[in-house]
Design a protein around this motif. Structure first.
Motif, PDB file in Angstrom:
ATOM      1  N   GLY A   1      26.066  76.520  34.458  1.00  0.00           N
ATOM      2  CA  GLY A   1      26.915  77.695  34.334  1.00  0.00           C
ATOM      3  C   GLY A   1      28.325  77.444  34.818  1.00  0.00           C
ATOM      4  O   GLY A   1      28.645  76.371  35.350  1.00  0.00           O
ATOM      5  N   ALA A   2      29.182  78.445  34.662  1.00  0.00           N
ATOM      6  CA  ALA A   2      30.589  78.308  35.040  1.00  0.00           C
ATOM      7  C   ALA A   2      30.743  78.008  36.520  1.00  0.00           C
ATOM      8  O   ALA A   2      31.586  77.202  36.923  1.00  0.00           O
ATOM      9  N   GLY A   3      29.924  78.672  37.358  1.00  0.00           N
ATOM     10  CA  GLY A   3      30.019  78.439  38.792  1.00  0.00           C
ATOM     11  C   GLY A   3      29.650  77.027  39.173  1.00  0.00           C
ATOM     12  O   GLY A   3      30.330  76.378  39.980  1.00  0.00           O
ATOM     13  N   SER A   4      28.567  76.510  38.588  1.00  0.00           N
ATOM     14  CA  SER A   4      28.147  75.138  38.877  1.00  0.00           C
ATOM     15  C   SER A   4      29.182  74.134  38.381  1.00  0.00           C
ATOM     16  O   SER A   4      29.486  73.143  39.054  1.00  0.00           O
ATOM     17  N   GLN A   5      29.743  74.397  37.214  1.00  0.00           N
ATOM     18  CA  GLN A   5      30.763  73.491  36.676  1.00  0.00           C
ATOM     19  C   GLN A   5      31.996  73.479  37.576  1.00  0.00           C
ATOM     20  O   GLN A   5      32.585  72.420  37.834  1.00  0.00           O
ATOM     21  N   ALA A   6      32.384  74.653  38.069  1.00  0.00           N
ATOM     22  CA  ALA A   6      33.545  74.730  38.958  1.00  0.00           C
ATOM     23  C   ALA A   6      33.270  73.999  40.267  1.00  0.00           C
ATOM     24  O   ALA A   6      34.130  73.287  40.799  1.00  0.00           O
ATOM     25  N   LEU A   7      32.070  74.168  40.792  1.00  0.00           N
ATOM     26  CA  LEU A   7      31.720  73.507  42.041  1.00  0.00           C
ATOM     27  C   LEU A   7      31.711  71.991  41.876  1.00  0.00           C
ATOM     28  O   LEU A   7      32.170  71.255  42.751  1.00  0.00           O
ATOM     29  N   ARG A   8      31.197  71.501  40.757  1.00  0.00           N
ATOM     30  CA  ARG A   8      31.217  70.064  40.500  1.00  0.00           C
ATOM     31  C   ARG A   8      32.651  69.543  40.425  1.00  0.00           C
ATOM     32  O   ARG A   8      32.957  68.457  40.937  1.00  0.00           O
ATOM     33  N   ARG A   9      33.512  70.306  39.765  1.00  0.00           N
ATOM     34  CA  ARG A   9      34.911  69.887  39.631  1.00  0.00           C
ATOM     35  C   ARG A   9      35.577  69.818  41.002  1.00  0.00           C
ATOM     36  O   ARG A   9      36.302  68.868  41.310  1.00  0.00           O
ATOM     37  N   ALA A  10      35.294  70.805  41.841  1.00  0.00           N
ATOM     38  CA  ALA A  10      35.871  70.815  43.190  1.00  0.00           C
ATOM     39  C   ALA A  10      35.263  69.716  44.056  1.00  0.00           C
ATOM     40  O   ALA A  10      35.950  69.110  44.889  1.00  0.00           O
ATOM     41  N   ALA A  11      33.962  69.446  43.868  1.00  0.00           N
ATOM     42  CA  ALA A  11      33.288  68.442  44.688  1.00  0.00           C
ATOM     43  C   ALA A  11      33.884  67.053  44.478  1.00  0.00           C
ATOM     44  O   ALA A  11      33.854  66.214  45.379  1.00  0.00           O
ATOM     45  N   ALA A  12      34.431  66.821  43.291  1.00  0.00           N
ATOM     46  CA  ALA A  12      35.074  65.533  43.027  1.00  0.00           C
ATOM     47  C   ALA A  12      36.339  65.355  43.852  1.00  0.00           C
ATOM     48  O   ALA A  12      36.881  64.248  43.933  1.00  0.00           O
ATOM     49  N   ARG A  13      36.805  66.433  44.480  1.00  0.00           N
ATOM     50  CA  ARG A  13      38.032  66.377  45.276  1.00  0.00           C
ATOM     51  C   ARG A  13      37.753  66.379  46.775  1.00  0.00           C
ATOM     52  O   ARG A  13      38.683  66.512  47.583  1.00  0.00           O
ATOM     53  N   ILE A  14      36.475  66.266  47.170  1.00  0.00           N
ATOM     54  CA  ILE A  14      36.156  66.164  48.593  1.00  0.00           C
ATOM     55  C   ILE A  14      36.891  64.964  49.179  1.00  0.00           C
ATOM     56  O   ILE A  14      36.890  63.871  48.611  1.00  0.00           O
ATOM     57  N   GLY A  15      37.551  65.163  50.305  1.00  0.00           N
ATOM     58  CA  GLY A  15      38.337  64.106  50.927  1.00  0.00           C
ATOM     59  C   GLY A  15      39.811  64.157  50.601  1.00  0.00           C
ATOM     60  O   GLY A  15      40.606  63.422  51.196  1.00  0.00           O
TER      61      GLY A  15
END
Length: 307
Positions: free
Chosen positions: A162-176
């Motif tokens: 879903g949109a929320g999971s996709q957004a979270l994945r996109r943000a998770a790539a920016r951890i750090g």
């Protein structure tokens, strides 16, 4: 990799969203091969290639840029060099895909970066080991092998489509990624600025020399373009307040808000599941995943919304 390179690599990769083959690990391995991440102004090859990404004058003239905003386009500046490297590689990946040449487009692009695209066309692929003492052949081989040194397991595993999971994945790539007050947006990390008491660290104007995200730009980036959220945490709350979510019904990607006692919203993050939040906390910190109750003062938690 050296921390001064990471935000620029992430920004360069984000710019090349049409070619997902350009990954942070590929760019990092290439920089290792080119210069060992050297920031010395004496980093000049026998062919007069300069800086951490080793640009010769002719290619630099095409891809030169003042990415770090210091008033000069300089192949020795980390930001300028890495963004130019990303743009050149992005262009070469496009050439590889339209060339009709069979093979891994990453290898073809790397060969073009090292030897020039004309050499790739001449050999209809990566030049062989017998050509030019194997320089380009081993350049490509070394980088492809070194990529694994810059890869790791995801710091946050996100399921769902879903949109929320996709957004979270996109943000998770920016951890750090560093926190930069006023920095970042839909296109990725950006240079911040200092405003009143914001953006300072130990009396230093940290934000104006940092490329990263603040809390709301990270959320805006995560959801763009599916949901074109406004820029600030307060505006994001106002835009989504009609879709409230109770704490017991939180889903990955839901927006979490914190407010001052007067009711004004000052912080936003993304629900990361299992009672955690992914957010950009404050100047001097990095994008991280922490327990919801420890992200900000527990008494300031205002509530959650669907984006």
């Amino acid at each position: 990799m050296p921390p001064e390179f990471e935000p620029w690599i992430l920004k360069a990769v984000a710019e090349c969203d049409e070619h997902p083959e350009l990954t942070p690990s590929l760019m990092a391995a290439q920089l290792q091969q080119e210069s060992g991440f050297s920031t010395s102004r004496t980093t000049v090859s026998h062919a007069s290639a300069r800086g951490p990404a080793q640009f010769v004058d002719g290619i630099w003239a095409t891809y030169r840029n003042d990415a770090d905003g210091n008033g000069r386009a300089d192949p020795f500046d980390v930001g300028d060099a890495v963004i130019a490297q990303g743009r050149y590689m992005c262009s070469l990946l496009g050439d590889a895909k339209t060339s009709g040449i069979r093979g891994d487009v990453r290898r073809l692009a790397l060969a073009g970066y090292n030897a020039g695209w004309g050499a790739v066309l001449r050999f209809h692929g990566v030049p062989p080991q017998s050509w030019a003492d194997g320089q380009t052949y081993w350049y490509v081989e070394n980088i492809m092998k070194m990529m694994k040194d810059y890869e790791g397991k995801p710091l946050l595993s996100v399921g769902g489509s879903g949109a929320g999971s996709q957004a979270l994945r996109r943000a998770a790539a920016r951890i750090g990624t560093p926190y930069a007050y006023g920095g970042g947006g839909p296109a990725g990390p950006g240079r911040g600025y200092c405003d009143g008491g914001n953006g300072f660290l130990g009396g230093r104007r940290a934000a104006s020399s940092t490329v990263g995200f603040d809390c709301s730009s990270l959320v805006q980036y995560a959801y763009w373009p599916h949901a074109q959220l406004p820029r600030t945490a307060a505006a994001q709350y106002e835009a989504t307040a009609h879709r409230p979510v109770s704490r017991g019904e939180l889903r990955p990607g839901d927006l979490l808000f914190w407010a001052h006692r007067n009711g004004s919203i000052y912080h936003v993050g993304l629900y990361a599941g299992d009672g955690h939040v992914l957010h950009a906390p404050r100047t001097g910190r990095l994008v991280e995943v922490v327990a919801l109750d420890s992200a900000m003062p527990a008494g300031d938690y205002r509530g959650a919304t669907h984006a």
